[in-house]
Design a protein around this motif. Structure first.
Motif, PDB file in Angstrom:
ATOM      1  N   ILE A  90       0.831  -1.212   0.000  1.00 14.45           N
ATOM      2  CA  ILE A  90       0.000   0.000   0.000  1.00 14.45           C
ATOM      3  C   ILE A  90       0.866   1.262   0.000  1.00 14.45           C
ATOM      4  CG2 ILE A  90      -1.699   1.333   1.308  1.00 14.45           C
ATOM      5  CD1 ILE A  90      -2.829  -1.317   2.319  1.00 14.45           C
ATOM      6  N   TYR A  91       1.874   1.284   0.866  1.00 14.25           N
ATOM      7  CA  TYR A  91       2.719   2.469   0.981  1.00 14.25           C
ATOM      8  C   TYR A  91       3.548   2.677  -0.284  1.00 14.25           C
ATOM      9  CZ  TYR A  91       5.948   5.857   3.033  1.00 14.25           C
ATOM     10  OH  TYR A  91       6.673   6.987   3.293  1.00 14.25           O
ATOM     11  N   ARG A  92       4.020   1.591  -0.868  1.00 17.21           N
ATOM     12  CA  ARG A  92       4.806   1.683  -2.111  1.00 17.21           C
ATOM     13  C   ARG A  92       3.950   2.246  -3.240  1.00 17.21           C
ATOM     14  NH1 ARG A  92       5.499  -1.362  -6.643  1.00 17.21           N
ATOM     15  NH2 ARG A  92       7.561  -1.310  -7.634  1.00 17.21           N
ATOM     16  N   LYS A  93       2.679   1.804  -3.307  1.00 19.13           N
ATOM     17  CA  LYS A  93       1.776   2.294  -4.347  1.00 19.13           C
ATOM     18  C   LYS A  93       1.526   3.790  -4.184  1.00 19.13           C
ATOM     19  CE  LYS A  93      -2.714   1.277  -6.458  1.00 19.13           C
ATOM     20  NZ  LYS A  93      -3.946   0.432  -6.359  1.00 19.13           N
ATOM     21  N   HIS A  94       1.314   4.217  -2.935  1.00 18.70           N
ATOM     22  CA  HIS A  94       1.091   5.640  -2.654  1.00 18.70           C
ATOM     23  C   HIS A  94       2.346   6.462  -2.958  1.00 18.70           C
ATOM     24  CE1 HIS A  94       0.104   9.333  -0.481  1.00 18.70           C
ATOM     25  NE2 HIS A  94       1.248   9.194   0.173  1.00 18.70           N
ATOM     26  N   ALA A  95       3.497   5.954  -2.520  1.00 16.26           N
ATOM     27  CA  ALA A  95       4.753   6.676  -2.711  1.00 16.26           C
ATOM     28  C   ALA A  95       5.125   6.769  -4.185  1.00 16.26           C
ATOM     29  CB  ALA A  95       5.869   6.000  -1.925  1.00 16.26           C
ATOM     30  N   LYS A  96       4.803   5.717  -4.946  1.00 14.32           N
ATOM     31  CA  LYS A  96       5.162   5.698  -6.364  1.00 14.32           C
ATOM     32  C   LYS A  96       4.434   6.803  -7.126  1.00 14.32           C
ATOM     33  CE  LYS A  96       5.612   2.588 -10.310  1.00 14.32           C
ATOM     34  NZ  LYS A  96       5.345   1.212 -10.826  1.00 14.32           N
ATOM     35  N   LYS A  97       3.160   7.057  -6.778  1.00 13.44           N
ATOM     36  CA  LYS A  97       2.388   8.115  -7.433  1.00 13.44           C
ATOM     37  C   LYS A  97       3.043   9.479  -7.186  1.00 13.44           C
ATOM     38  CE  LYS A  97      -2.105   5.800  -7.236  1.00 13.44           C
ATOM     39  NZ  LYS A  97      -3.491   5.849  -6.668  1.00 13.44           N
ATOM     40  N   ARG A  98       3.394   9.713  -5.932  1.00 12.92           N
ATOM     41  CA  ARG A  98       4.013  11.001  -5.602  1.00 12.92           C
ATOM     42  C   ARG A  98       5.401  11.114  -6.217  1.00 12.92           C
ATOM     43  NH1 ARG A  98       4.929  13.585   0.468  1.00 12.92           N
ATOM     44  NH2 ARG A  98       6.008  15.476  -0.248  1.00 12.92           N
ATOM     45  N   LEU A  99       6.117  10.009  -6.253  1.00 14.87           N
ATOM     46  CA  LEU A  99       7.463  10.015  -6.823  1.00 14.87           C
ATOM     47  C   LEU A  99       7.413  10.294  -8.324  1.00 14.87           C
ATOM     48  CD1 LEU A  99      10.447   9.567  -6.143  1.00 14.87           C
ATOM     49  CD2 LEU A  99      10.133   7.157  -6.715  1.00 14.87           C
ATOM     50  N   ASN A 100       6.393   9.756  -9.003  1.00 14.41           N
ATOM     51  CA  ASN A 100       6.244  10.001 -10.435  1.00 14.41           C
ATOM     52  C   ASN A 100       6.036  11.489 -10.705  1.00 14.41           C
ATOM     53  OD1 ASN A 100       6.545   7.330 -11.177  1.00 14.41           O
ATOM     54  ND2 ASN A 100       4.344   6.902 -11.088  1.00 14.41           N
ATOM     55  N   ILE A 101       5.283  12.146  -9.816  1.00 16.84           N
ATOM     56  CA  ILE A 101       5.053  13.588  -9.967  1.00 16.84           C
ATOM     57  C   ILE A 101       6.357  14.353  -9.767  1.00 16.84           C
ATOM     58  CG2 ILE A 101       3.854  15.590  -9.010  1.00 16.84           C
ATOM     59  CD1 ILE A 101       1.574  13.725  -8.232  1.00 16.84           C
ATOM     60  N   LEU A 102       7.112  13.969  -8.747  1.00 16.43           N
ATOM     61  CA  LEU A 102       8.365  14.658  -8.438  1.00 16.43           C
ATOM     62  C   LEU A 102       9.402  14.471  -9.553  1.00 16.43           C
ATOM     63  CD1 LEU A 102       8.720  13.788  -4.624  1.00 16.43           C
ATOM     64  CD2 LEU A 102       8.107  15.984  -5.636  1.00 16.43           C
TER      65      LEU A 102
END
Length: 214
Positions: free
Chosen positions: A198-210
């Motif tokens: 769950i955390y990896r999925k959430h972090a990946k979305k934000r990381l893609n934006i960054l």
């Protein structure tokens, strides 16, 4: 993960619980009629060890769980040689998980925590390509934060499992502890894996934006 893969995963977990939990409890109680409690327990612990040795020989390689059980058996022998009682043998797995938990937590104080390397090692993508992506992403403070959070969670989970079982081994009967110990192990492991997904999925979305705006 499709339905077939999930079904296979669940079947594997159930089978492992039966071999490592249910059968040893049955064998332990059966052997009590002929041997001492210490000898019965030691013989019962050989069942999960034998199962993992079979898989190692069958597939010509040791998986994480196989190495985990082998290491636990070594701790059992050390406990026996040092005059340890039955409960020290019961804690053989927790000695390993506790040590691994401390290693995870300790890695937080070095340049790159363990999860950084695990992410590369267990990636389905090309390892060299993934290593390059990780090295590039490491420049982002958010990526470093995510890696350290995941490392901390795994360290706390593994150390927590060891602490819980250490307390319960002196609160429950040997039969009761044998019956519940594998459920505790897989329960803690399951929670840690679920958090990671769950955390990896959430972090990946934000990381893609960054990475897009960088």
């Amino acid at each position: 993960m499709n339905f077939k893969s999930k079904k296979k995963l669940i079947q594997g977990i159930v089978l492992s619980i039966v071999i490592n939990g249910v059968i040893p409890v049955f064998v332990y109680n059966l052997l009590l009629n002929y041997f001492s409690s210490f000898v019965s327990l030691l013989m019962a612990t050989l069942i999960p060890l034998g199962d993992n040795l079979y898989h190692i020989l069958m597939y010509r390689k040791a998986d994480a769980f196989g190495l985990f059980m082998l290491t636990g058996f070594v701790f059992s022998l050390l406990a026996f040689l040092l005059g340890g009682d039955e409960r020290l043998i019961l804690l053989r797995e927790s000695m390993v998980t506790g040590l691994l938990g401390l290693i995870f937590i300790g890695s937080l104080f070095v340049a790159k925590p363990l999860i950084y390397y695990f992410g590369i090692r267990f990636s389905a993508s090309d390892k060299e390509d993934m290593q390059g992506k990780f090295a590039k992403n490491w420049e982002l403070p958010y990526f470093r934060f995510v890696i350290r959070v995941m490392t901390a969670i795994w360290g706390i989970a593994l150390l927590g499992e060891a602490i819980i079982k250490t307390v319960l081994v002196y609160k429950l009967s040997i039969t009761g502890f044998l019956a519940i110990s594998q459920f505790i192990f897989y329960g803690v492991l399951g929670v840690a894996i679920l958090f990671t997904i769950i955390y990896r999925k959430h972090a990946k979305k934000r990381l893609n934006i960054l990475t897009t705006i960088r």
